[in-house]
Motif scaffolding. Structure first.
Motif, PDB file in Angstrom:
ATOM      1  N   GLU A  99      75.428  80.247 -18.173  1.00 39.66           N
ATOM      2  CA  GLU A  99      74.309  79.291 -18.089  1.00 39.66           C
ATOM      3  C   GLU A  99      74.608  78.198 -17.062  1.00 39.66           C
ATOM      4  O   GLU A  99      73.747  77.825 -16.266  1.00 39.66           O
ATOM      5  CB  GLU A  99      74.067  78.658 -19.463  1.00 39.66           C
ATOM      6  CG  GLU A  99      73.365  79.545 -20.454  1.00 39.66           C
ATOM      7  CD  GLU A  99      71.859  79.554 -20.249  1.00 39.66           C
ATOM      8  OE1 GLU A  99      71.386  78.989 -19.250  1.00 39.66           O
ATOM      9  OE2 GLU A  99      71.153  80.132 -21.096  1.00 39.66           O
ATOM     10  N   ARG A 100      75.833  77.698 -17.095  1.00 44.54           N
ATOM     11  CA  ARG A 100      76.200  76.629 -16.163  1.00 44.54           C
ATOM     12  C   ARG A 100      76.192  77.116 -14.713  1.00 44.54           C
ATOM     13  O   ARG A 100      75.684  76.423 -13.821  1.00 44.54           O
ATOM     14  CB  ARG A 100      77.581  76.092 -16.508  1.00 44.54           C
ATOM     15  CG  ARG A 100      78.072  74.998 -15.569  1.00 44.54           C
ATOM     16  CD  ARG A 100      79.526  74.682 -15.812  1.00 44.54           C
ATOM     17  NE  ARG A 100      80.380  75.837 -15.590  1.00 44.54           N
ATOM     18  CZ  ARG A 100      81.690  75.855 -15.821  1.00 44.54           C
ATOM     19  NH1 ARG A 100      82.295  74.779 -16.290  1.00 44.54           N
ATOM     20  NH2 ARG A 100      82.404  76.946 -15.599  1.00 44.54           N
ATOM     21  N   ASP A 101      76.733  78.312 -14.464  1.00 49.43           N
ATOM     22  CA  ASP A 101      76.816  78.815 -13.093  1.00 49.43           C
ATOM     23  C   ASP A 101      75.431  79.044 -12.502  1.00 49.43           C
ATOM     24  O   ASP A 101      75.165  78.672 -11.352  1.00 49.43           O
ATOM     25  CB  ASP A 101      77.624  80.115 -13.062  1.00 49.43           C
ATOM     26  CG  ASP A 101      79.088  79.891 -13.419  1.00 49.43           C
ATOM     27  OD1 ASP A 101      79.523  78.721 -13.382  1.00 49.43           O
ATOM     28  OD2 ASP A 101      79.783  80.867 -13.742  1.00 49.43           O
ATOM     29  N   ILE A 102      74.540  79.663 -13.273  1.00 52.84           N
ATOM     30  CA  ILE A 102      73.188  79.907 -12.768  1.00 52.84           C
ATOM     31  C   ILE A 102      72.440  78.591 -12.581  1.00 52.84           C
ATOM     32  O   ILE A 102      71.724  78.393 -11.586  1.00 52.84           O
ATOM     33  CB  ILE A 102      72.417  80.839 -13.727  1.00 52.84           C
ATOM     34  CG1 ILE A 102      73.076  82.209 -13.769  1.00 52.84           C
ATOM     35  CG2 ILE A 102      70.972  80.988 -13.278  1.00 52.84           C
ATOM     36  CD1 ILE A 102      73.106  82.943 -12.448  1.00 52.84           C
ATOM     37  N   ALA A 103      72.605  77.659 -13.529  1.00 52.06           N
ATOM     38  CA  ALA A 103      71.936  76.360 -13.390  1.00 52.06           C
ATOM     39  C   ALA A 103      72.443  75.616 -12.168  1.00 52.06           C
ATOM     40  O   ALA A 103      71.659  74.956 -11.455  1.00 52.06           O
ATOM     41  CB  ALA A 103      72.167  75.525 -14.651  1.00 52.06           C
ATOM     42  N   THR A 104      73.741  75.724 -11.885  1.00 51.93           N
ATOM     43  CA  THR A 104      74.302  75.064 -10.698  1.00 51.93           C
ATOM     44  C   THR A 104      73.720  75.664  -9.421  1.00 51.93           C
ATOM     45  O   THR A 104      73.339  74.936  -8.493  1.00 51.93           O
ATOM     46  CB  THR A 104      75.831  75.199 -10.697  1.00 51.93           C
ATOM     47  OG1 THR A 104      76.361  74.602 -11.889  1.00 51.93           O
ATOM     48  CG2 THR A 104      76.432  74.500  -9.483  1.00 51.93           C
ATOM     49  N   LEU A 105      73.638  77.001  -9.362  1.00 48.44           N
ATOM     50  CA  LEU A 105      73.041  77.659  -8.196  1.00 48.44           C
ATOM     51  C   LEU A 105      71.584  77.222  -8.016  1.00 48.44           C
ATOM     52  O   LEU A 105      71.133  76.965  -6.895  1.00 48.44           O
ATOM     53  CB  LEU A 105      73.120  79.174  -8.348  1.00 48.44           C
ATOM     54  CG  LEU A 105      74.503  79.818  -8.167  1.00 48.44           C
ATOM     55  CD1 LEU A 105      74.461  81.280  -8.557  1.00 48.44           C
ATOM     56  CD2 LEU A 105      74.975  79.655  -6.721  1.00 48.44           C
ATOM     57  N   TYR A 106      70.857  77.148  -9.128  1.00 47.89           N
ATOM     58  CA  TYR A 106      69.446  76.768  -9.036  1.00 47.89           C
ATOM     59  C   TYR A 106      69.294  75.325  -8.559  1.00 47.89           C
ATOM     60  O   TYR A 106      68.449  75.038  -7.690  1.00 47.89           O
ATOM     61  CB  TYR A 106      68.775  76.949 -10.397  1.00 47.89           C
ATOM     62  CG  TYR A 106      67.278  76.707 -10.356  1.00 47.89           C
ATOM     63  CD1 TYR A 106      66.415  77.689  -9.901  1.00 47.89           C
ATOM     64  CD2 TYR A 106      66.741  75.491 -10.756  1.00 47.89           C
ATOM     65  CE1 TYR A 106      65.049  77.471  -9.836  1.00 47.89           C
ATOM     66  CE2 TYR A 106      65.381  75.257 -10.713  1.00 47.89           C
ATOM     67  CZ  TYR A 106      64.543  76.253 -10.249  1.00 47.89           C
ATOM     68  OH  TYR A 106      63.193  76.022 -10.186  1.00 47.89           O
ATOM     69  N   LEU A 107      70.106  74.416  -9.110  1.00 49.50           N
ATOM     70  CA  LEU A 107      70.033  73.023  -8.672  1.00 49.50           C
ATOM     71  C   LEU A 107      70.372  72.900  -7.191  1.00 49.50           C
ATOM     72  O   LEU A 107      69.730  72.135  -6.449  1.00 49.50           O
ATOM     73  CB  LEU A 107      70.985  72.161  -9.497  1.00 49.50           C
ATOM     74  CG  LEU A 107      70.523  71.757 -10.899  1.00 49.50           C
ATOM     75  CD1 LEU A 107      71.598  70.940 -11.584  1.00 49.50           C
ATOM     76  CD2 LEU A 107      69.224  70.967 -10.841  1.00 49.50           C
ATOM     77  N   ASN A 108      71.375  73.640  -6.724  1.00 46.75           N
ATOM     78  CA  ASN A 108      71.736  73.603  -5.300  1.00 46.75           C
ATOM     79  C   ASN A 108      70.591  74.127  -4.439  1.00 46.75           C
ATOM     80  O   ASN A 108      70.325  73.592  -3.353  1.00 46.75           O
ATOM     81  CB  ASN A 108      73.001  74.425  -5.062  1.00 46.75           C
ATOM     82  CG  ASN A 108      74.229  73.778  -5.657  1.00 46.75           C
ATOM     83  OD1 ASN A 108      74.241  72.579  -5.909  1.00 46.75           O
ATOM     84  ND2 ASN A 108      75.270  74.556  -5.910  1.00 46.75           N
ATOM     85  N   ALA A 109      69.916  75.191  -4.904  1.00 51.59           N
ATOM     86  CA  ALA A 109      68.786  75.740  -4.140  1.00 51.59           C
ATOM     87  C   ALA A 109      67.640  74.735  -4.073  1.00 51.59           C
ATOM     88  O   ALA A 109      67.041  74.528  -3.010  1.00 51.59           O
ATOM     89  CB  ALA A 109      68.320  77.046  -4.769  1.00 51.59           C
ATOM     90  N   ILE A 110      67.323  74.099  -5.209  1.00 47.89           N
ATOM     91  CA  ILE A 110      66.225  73.124  -5.238  1.00 47.89           C
ATOM     92  C   ILE A 110      66.559  71.931  -4.341  1.00 47.89           C
ATOM     93  O   ILE A 110      65.685  71.391  -3.649  1.00 47.89           O
ATOM     94  CB  ILE A 110      65.962  72.663  -6.688  1.00 47.89           C
ATOM     95  CG1 ILE A 110      65.408  73.833  -7.513  1.00 47.89           C
ATOM     96  CG2 ILE A 110      64.996  71.497  -6.716  1.00 47.89           C
ATOM     97  CD1 ILE A 110      64.103  74.388  -6.996  1.00 47.89           C
ATOM     98  N   THR A 111      67.823  71.514  -4.329  1.00 52.17           N
ATOM     99  CA  THR A 111      68.226  70.404  -3.457  1.00 52.17           C
ATOM    100  C   THR A 111      68.006  70.761  -1.997  1.00 52.17           C
ATOM    101  O   THR A 111      67.507  69.943  -1.212  1.00 52.17           O
ATOM    102  CB  THR A 111      69.710  70.063  -3.700  1.00 52.17           C
ATOM    103  OG1 THR A 111      69.885  69.682  -5.068  1.00 52.17           O
ATOM    104  CG2 THR A 111      70.149  68.913  -2.801  1.00 52.17           C
ATOM    105  N   ALA A 112      68.364  71.993  -1.605  1.00 54.04           N
ATOM    106  CA  ALA A 112      68.161  72.426  -0.218  1.00 54.04           C
ATOM    107  C   ALA A 112      66.675  72.523   0.113  1.00 54.04           C
ATOM    108  O   ALA A 112      66.247  72.172   1.221  1.00 54.04           O
ATOM    109  CB  ALA A 112      68.846  73.771   0.020  1.00 54.04           C
ATOM    110  N   ILE A 113      65.872  72.988  -0.845  1.00 58.21           N
ATOM    111  CA  ILE A 113      64.418  73.079  -0.609  1.00 58.21           C
ATOM    112  C   ILE A 113      63.836  71.689  -0.391  1.00 58.21           C
ATOM    113  O   ILE A 113      63.060  71.460   0.539  1.00 58.21           O
ATOM    114  CB  ILE A 113      63.737  73.786  -1.799  1.00 58.21           C
ATOM    115  CG1 ILE A 113      64.125  75.272  -1.831  1.00 58.21           C
ATOM    116  CG2 ILE A 113      62.214  73.643  -1.707  1.00 58.21           C
ATOM    117  CD1 ILE A 113      63.629  76.007  -3.064  1.00 58.21           C
TER     118      ILE A 113
END
Length: 427
Positions: free
Chosen positions: A307-321
């Motif tokens: 859960e943490r790893d996927i959430a971290t990837l998603y937060l990083n993607a949203i930050t880049a967007i």
């Protein structure tokens, strides 16, 4: 018949030799100069021509210098912007460390810096919520310590333990904001200080040894267990944190085991967010990641690791967007898509489609039609869209024609050139 009408006899050789050849007067050089001068432009005209050439040359030099200075300013501005973006991004891991350490002062300083950035820093609402949580956590812990001191100071004075009371009063005097009860306690301490010292009689019971720091740690641990059992996880964490601050070695194994359970219980529900309505708002995911990281310090986090790893990837993607860094956002979304196609209700393929289109638009603004066509084509492999198909076809035609940027662009102010947003290579 006169002499003029009579035929003339040609001169004899002797006569010719006697008279000599006919004289030819030499031509005057001054006359030639006057004739040439009269037909040319003259000194004044030549002076004007030379002057005009000098002015034109000077204008060329000035214009070339101005163009170079302007281009240099743009390059410098882009360099400064890139450096500032890098500095802002370095604050995120530092903020995570401050949150883990409950270092509110440094956290508040970083947040104040990020609040002054233009354009705004992504996820500021989430960061502010985290800052508030840290403040409340620190405040609750500090107030718990203060309340303990307020209870123990009268006991110390009643038992005649003035040095211990003075130490507690000195601690309360350093608190900000000030402790309202402090003036009354200081007056009481002064009264005890000026009163005669009484000597205990031999039959008087010896005072009970004060626990470390003046806290009853076994009682506090029992209190933390009760708070955990009724679901008061935040209170349980504060109590356990107080125990660790007073005496890190007190019943260490049991305290850390309970801390692990408390943090897992706090983190798990924070992952249950719904992103279907607004994929750009991750809600409580950042706080869930922080608590999971803390829990991992005391034991295994099991299923929360994924859960943490996927959430971290998603937060990083949203930050880049949010930052307009399309290239990085695309790569991060592709990583998540290797595991799952949706996340908490958010359609990851749709997010990736939108980023491909935005990346193509960024290349189109640079008149790099070949790159724009590639991005539009990638988007169309995910979803069919007439608007994107039209953009792709237009970019393909212009790419085949070798179309480049025009000398002027009606969509830009004068003397400005288009600059691709962050994420476009070469900018």
């Amino acid at each position: 018949m006169t002499d003029d009408t009579q035929p003339r006899r040609p001169p004899t050789l002797d006569e010719v030799l006697q008279e000599g050849p006919p004289l030819i007067e030499p031509q005057n050089d001054d006359d030639n100069d006057d004739a040439f001068t009269a037909g040319g432009p003259g000194c004044v005209i030549w002076s004007l021509v030379i002057l005009m050439l000098g002015i034109i040359s000077l204008m060329i030099v000035v214009m070339a210098g101005a163009a170079g200075w302007t281009q240099g300013q743009r390059v410098a501005q882009r360099t400064v912007s890139a450096a500032e973006l890098y500095f802002v991004e370095t604050q995120y891991p530092a903020i995570q460390t401050d949150v883990a350490d409950l270092n509110y002062e440094l956290l508040a300083t970083r947040m104040a810096f990020l609040a002054t950035r233009t354009p705004g820093v992504p996820q500021m609402d989430v960061l502010r919520a985290t800052e508030t949580a840290v403040y409340l956590n620190v405040t609750a812990t500090s107030r718990s310590v203060i309340n303990q001191q307020l209870t123990l100071i009268p006991q110390n004075l009643a038992e005649g333990d003035r040095p211990q009371a003075e130490q507690r009063l000195a601690f309360l005097a350093t608190q900000t904001p000030g402790v309202a009860e402090l003036p009354a306690l200081q007056a009481t301490a002064t009264a005890y200080r000026t009163s005669p010292t009484t000597t205990p009689t031999p039959l008087q019971a010896a005072p009970t040894p004060t626990p470390p720091g003046g806290f009853d740690l076994p009682t506090l641990f029992t209190q933390a267990q009760q708070e955990f059992s009724i679901g008061a996880y935040a209170d349980a964490y504060n109590t356990l944190d107080l125990i660790r601050r007073v005496d890190p070695n007190f019943n260490r194994t049991a305290v850390e085991a309970l801390l692990h359970q408390v943090l897992i219980a706090q983190a798990r529900p924070l992952y249950n967010v719904n992103l279907s309505a607004d994929p750009s708002n991750p809600g409580t995911l950042a706080e869930a990641i922080r608590l999971t990281d803390l829990a991992e310090q005391y034991g295994s986090i099991d299923d929360l690791a994924y859960e943490r790893d996927i959430a971290t990837l998603y937060l990083n993607a949203i930050t880049a967007i949010d930052a307009g860094n399309h290239d990085v956002a695309i790569r991060r979304l592709q990583v998540i898509l290797t595991y799952q196609s949706t996340y908490k209700g958010a359609d990851l393929n749709r997010l990736l489609f939108n980023e491909y289109v935005a990346y193509g638009d960024a290349w189109a603004l640079e008149y790099n039609w070949c790159q724009a066509e590639q991005q539009y084509q990638q988007a169309l492999t995910l979803f069919s869209d007439p608007s994107v198909s039209g953009k792709r076809n237009n970019a393909r035609d212009l790419c085949q024609q070798g179309q480049t940027a025009p000398t002027t662009n009606p969509n830009l102010p004068p003397n400005e050139t288009p600059v691709a947003p962050i994420g476009v290579p070469g900018t």
